[in-house]
Write a protein that holds these residues in place. Structure first.
Motif, PDB file in Angstrom:
ATOM      1  N   TRP A  34       7.594  -0.529  66.530  1.00  0.00           N
ATOM      2  CA  TRP A  34       6.615   0.451  66.064  1.00  0.00           C
ATOM      3  C   TRP A  34       6.613   1.695  66.956  1.00  0.00           C
ATOM      4  O   TRP A  34       6.538   2.823  66.475  1.00  0.00           O
ATOM      5  CB  TRP A  34       5.239  -0.188  66.032  1.00  0.00           C
ATOM      6  CG  TRP A  34       4.209   0.693  65.403  1.00  0.00           C
ATOM      7  CD1 TRP A  34       3.393   1.602  66.011  1.00  0.00           C
ATOM      8  CD2 TRP A  34       3.886   0.745  64.003  1.00  0.00           C
ATOM      9  NE1 TRP A  34       2.592   2.219  65.103  1.00  0.00           N
ATOM     10  CE2 TRP A  34       2.863   1.719  63.858  1.00  0.00           C
ATOM     11  CE3 TRP A  34       4.356   0.068  62.883  1.00  0.00           C
ATOM     12  CZ2 TRP A  34       2.313   2.022  62.626  1.00  0.00           C
ATOM     13  CZ3 TRP A  34       3.802   0.372  61.654  1.00  0.00           C
ATOM     14  CH2 TRP A  34       2.794   1.344  61.531  1.00  0.00           C
ATOM     15  N   ARG A  35       6.685   1.488  68.283  1.00  0.00           N
ATOM     16  CA  ARG A  35       6.684   2.625  69.196  1.00  0.00           C
ATOM     17  C   ARG A  35       7.930   3.477  69.009  1.00  0.00           C
ATOM     18  O   ARG A  35       7.875   4.711  69.004  1.00  0.00           O
ATOM     19  CB  ARG A  35       6.585   2.140  70.640  1.00  0.00           C
ATOM     20  CG  ARG A  35       6.402   3.270  71.656  1.00  0.00           C
ATOM     21  CD  ARG A  35       6.333   2.735  73.070  1.00  0.00           C
ATOM     22  NE  ARG A  35       5.270   1.771  73.232  1.00  0.00           N
ATOM     23  CZ  ARG A  35       5.452   0.477  73.441  1.00  0.00           C
ATOM     24  NH1 ARG A  35       6.673  -0.017  73.519  1.00  0.00           N
ATOM     25  NH2 ARG A  35       4.442  -0.345  73.576  1.00  0.00           N
ATOM     26  N   HIS A  36       9.081   2.814  68.824  1.00  0.00           N
ATOM     27  CA  HIS A  36      10.325   3.556  68.646  1.00  0.00           C
ATOM     28  C   HIS A  36      10.296   4.359  67.348  1.00  0.00           C
ATOM     29  O   HIS A  36      10.618   5.554  67.331  1.00  0.00           O
ATOM     30  CB  HIS A  36      11.508   2.579  68.645  1.00  0.00           C
ATOM     31  CG  HIS A  36      12.824   3.227  68.397  1.00  0.00           C
ATOM     32  ND1 HIS A  36      13.451   4.041  69.321  1.00  0.00           N
ATOM     33  CD2 HIS A  36      13.657   3.203  67.304  1.00  0.00           C
ATOM     34  CE1 HIS A  36      14.586   4.482  68.826  1.00  0.00           C
ATOM     35  NE2 HIS A  36      14.734   3.995  67.602  1.00  0.00           N
ATOM     36  N   THR A  37       9.917   3.735  66.260  1.00  0.00           N
ATOM     37  CA  THR A  37       9.874   4.446  64.989  1.00  0.00           C
ATOM     38  C   THR A  37       8.780   5.509  64.987  1.00  0.00           C
ATOM     39  O   THR A  37       8.946   6.565  64.361  1.00  0.00           O
ATOM     40  CB  THR A  37       9.634   3.460  63.834  1.00  0.00           C
ATOM     41  OG1 THR A  37       8.451   2.687  64.097  1.00  0.00           O
ATOM     42  CG2 THR A  37      10.819   2.515  63.680  1.00  0.00           C
ATOM     43  N   ASP A  38       7.682   5.257  65.681  1.00  0.00           N
ATOM     44  CA  ASP A  38       6.614   6.254  65.734  1.00  0.00           C
ATOM     45  C   ASP A  38       7.073   7.502  66.482  1.00  0.00           C
ATOM     46  O   ASP A  38       6.790   8.634  66.058  1.00  0.00           O
ATOM     47  CB  ASP A  38       5.389   5.642  66.407  1.00  0.00           C
ATOM     48  CG  ASP A  38       4.177   6.557  66.321  1.00  0.00           C
ATOM     49  OD1 ASP A  38       3.709   6.817  65.200  1.00  0.00           O
ATOM     50  OD2 ASP A  38       3.700   7.021  67.369  1.00  0.00           O
ATOM     51  N   ASP A  39       7.795   7.324  67.593  1.00  0.00           N
ATOM     52  CA  ASP A  39       8.317   8.480  68.329  1.00  0.00           C
ATOM     53  C   ASP A  39       9.323   9.254  67.494  1.00  0.00           C
ATOM     54  O   ASP A  39       9.292  10.497  67.460  1.00  0.00           O
ATOM     55  CB  ASP A  39       8.954   8.017  69.636  1.00  0.00           C
ATOM     56  CG  ASP A  39       7.927   7.455  70.610  1.00  0.00           C
ATOM     57  OD1 ASP A  39       6.718   7.730  70.426  1.00  0.00           O
ATOM     58  OD2 ASP A  39       8.326   6.728  71.537  1.00  0.00           O
ATOM     59  N   ASP A  40      10.225   8.550  66.839  1.00  0.00           N
ATOM     60  CA  ASP A  40      11.230   9.230  66.014  1.00  0.00           C
ATOM     61  C   ASP A  40      10.584   9.948  64.838  1.00  0.00           C
ATOM     62  O   ASP A  40      10.988  11.070  64.480  1.00  0.00           O
ATOM     63  CB  ASP A  40      12.261   8.216  65.504  1.00  0.00           C
ATOM     64  CG  ASP A  40      13.145   7.694  66.615  1.00  0.00           C
ATOM     65  OD1 ASP A  40      13.144   8.296  67.709  1.00  0.00           O
ATOM     66  OD2 ASP A  40      13.828   6.673  66.409  1.00  0.00           O
ATOM     67  N   ARG A  41       9.577   9.317  64.251  1.00  0.00           N
ATOM     68  CA  ARG A  41       8.916   9.962  63.115  1.00  0.00           C
ATOM     69  C   ARG A  41       8.153  11.202  63.554  1.00  0.00           C
ATOM     70  O   ARG A  41       8.137  12.224  62.865  1.00  0.00           O
ATOM     71  CB  ARG A  41       7.970   8.973  62.432  1.00  0.00           C
ATOM     72  CG  ARG A  41       7.446   9.465  61.098  1.00  0.00           C
ATOM     73  CD  ARG A  41       6.394   8.535  60.528  1.00  0.00           C
ATOM     74  NE  ARG A  41       6.008   8.946  59.194  1.00  0.00           N
ATOM     75  CZ  ARG A  41       5.193   9.967  58.942  1.00  0.00           C
ATOM     76  NH1 ARG A  41       4.690  10.664  59.953  1.00  0.00           N
ATOM     77  NH2 ARG A  41       4.896  10.293  57.693  1.00  0.00           N
ATOM     78  N   ALA A  42       7.482  11.117  64.694  1.00  0.00           N
ATOM     79  CA  ALA A  42       6.754  12.280  65.208  1.00  0.00           C
ATOM     80  C   ALA A  42       7.712  13.433  65.506  1.00  0.00           C
ATOM     81  O   ALA A  42       7.399  14.604  65.236  1.00  0.00           O
ATOM     82  CB  ALA A  42       5.969  11.893  66.457  1.00  0.00           C
ATOM     83  N   LEU A  43       8.886  13.122  66.063  1.00  0.00           N
ATOM     84  CA  LEU A  43       9.873  14.166  66.338  1.00  0.00           C
ATOM     85  C   LEU A  43      10.363  14.808  65.042  1.00  0.00           C
ATOM     86  O   LEU A  43      10.450  16.039  64.943  1.00  0.00           O
ATOM     87  CB  LEU A  43      11.054  13.572  67.107  1.00  0.00           C
ATOM     88  CG  LEU A  43      12.234  14.522  67.355  1.00  0.00           C
ATOM     89  CD1 LEU A  43      11.796  15.735  68.172  1.00  0.00           C
ATOM     90  CD2 LEU A  43      13.380  13.791  68.048  1.00  0.00           C
TER      91      LEU A  43
END
Length: 396
Positions: A39-48
């Motif tokens: 979740w943290r990895h996908t959340d960072d990528d999505r925010a970027l």
């Protein structure tokens, strides 16, 4: 012979009672850890990716400002009336975008400085061509700095995709620099015809430098877009980009030929360079929105893929929780049954005349307690004499 006493049921030990919840926690902990990391990895990528899309929106608003500013500079250097309406309209549209997303992109301060310079030029245009060339040069430098700021703060310069990285580099750096340098080259060619002979050497040096400054980013733009087409998985990128790219490349080649003094016996025609500049800028105006649209489509597709990954992660962790809850329910029911049996056994032992436990010895069905049986003393129960002679008789 004495009948063995029934064995008492052993109560489960504390480790045995703690084993079921510990097992559930041991299975749930790695699932929760993997879900948190995913979740943290996908959340960072999505925010970027979402922030990069804001950068694309801002770059789209700066493109009309660039075209209008270069046109205004050419008019001021040539001594013609500066068209104020296109530049005013482009500035107002960009100001609206900056008011909406400028705080998140940290571009408000730079935009405020650029807008102040633009309004000063509009209110008090330089009367002398050389002063106009210098004044507009300062403003275009501020504009290119704003392009760089938007690309950095939005994360476009750190885009992980090869195709989207080349697209943002072409649309956010190479193309604006090429348009600005092309306008300066055409305007300096106009000024060179008016300068005195004493400044001819300096003017030729400046023209050569501006020619390189105009043609280098144009060539880099072509390289970026062809690399993006070669590295992409999109079936629409090549079809949409290559046609306007070919048009722009031909316009740049015409500009290079018109601005080359060696090919024209050391003389450059300002009218031909100005016409080539207009053609190159028109081709760039058609190409830039195509690049930005393709870049935004790639980023939107990436956001959708990340949302799909998050939904799959949520589904997987939900299924794991349900399975572990079912396992926990089974273990809890087993523990309750064990405690209920133990409580019944304790209650049976505590009540007088209660029946023995299920695993204790019981007389055969249909027999009487005082009926003589093998290995049992004859006589009334509890008579020590009868029990003694009964054992002697049994030994005979």
């Amino acid at each position: 012979m004495t009948v063995p006493a029934p064995r008492a049921r052993r109560r489960p030990s504390a480790p045995a009672r703690l084993l079921p919840p510990l097992l559930v926690v041991a299975l749930l902990a790695p699932v929760a850890l993997l879900f948190g990391l995913t979740w943290r990895h996908t959340d960072d990528d999505r925010a970027l990716a979402a922030r990069e899309r804001l950068g694309v929106t801002y770059l789209s608003a700066l493109a009309p400002v660039t075209d209008a500013l270069v046109d205004a500079q050419s008019a001021a250097v040539a001594g013609r009336p500066v068209p104020g309406e296109p530049l005013t309209r482009a500035v107002e549209a960009a100001a609206t975008v900056d008011a909406r997303i400028g705080r998140e992109l940290r571009s408000q301060e730079r935009w405020a400085g650029l807008r102040a310079k633009l309004e000063a030029l509009r209110d008090r245009p330089p009367a002398e061509p050389e002063a106009a060339f210098a004044a507009y040069g300062e403003v275009t430098d501020l504009l290119l700095d704003l392009y760089r700021k938007v690309r950095e703060s939005s994360g476009l310069v750190r885009d992980p995709g090869p195709d989207s990285f080349f697209l943002q580099d072409g649309a956010g750096q190479e193309l604006p620099e090429a348009v600005v340098a092309t306008g300066r080259l055409a305007d300096l060619t106009t000024l060179a015809a008016r300068r005195p002979a004493a400044d001819r050497l300096r003017t030729a040096t400046d023209l050569a430098a501006l020619r390189v400054a105009a043609l280098t980013p144009a060539g880099d733009l072509v390289t970026d877009l062809r690399a993006a087409v070669d590295s992409t998985e999109s079936t629409d990128l090549g079809t949409n980009v290559l046609t306007p790219l070919d048009t722009y490349q031909r316009a740049v080649e015409a500009l290079a030929a018109a601005s080359n003094p060696a090919a024209r016996t050391g003389v450059v025609d300002p009218a031909q360079v100005a016409a080539a500049r207009l053609n190159a800028q028109a081709a760039a105006t058609q190409l830039q929105p195509v690049i930005l649209a393709e870049l935004d489509a790639l980023l939107a597709e990436r956001v959708d893929a990340l949302d799909q990954d998050r939904r799959l992660a949520l589904g997987a962790v939900g299924l794991a929780v349900l399975l572990l809850a079912a396992l926990g329910g089974v273990l809890l029911a087993a523990a309750r049954r064990a405690r209920r049996r133990a409580a019944e056994a304790r209650r049976a032992r505590a009540e007088p005349g209660a029946a023995p436990e299920s695993d204790a010895w019981r007389p055969p069905a249909g027999s009487r307690p005082d009926e003589p049986r093998p290995l049992q003393p004859v006589g009334p129960a509890g008579d020590p004499v009868a029990a003694q002679w009964g054992s002697v008789d049994a030994a005979r």
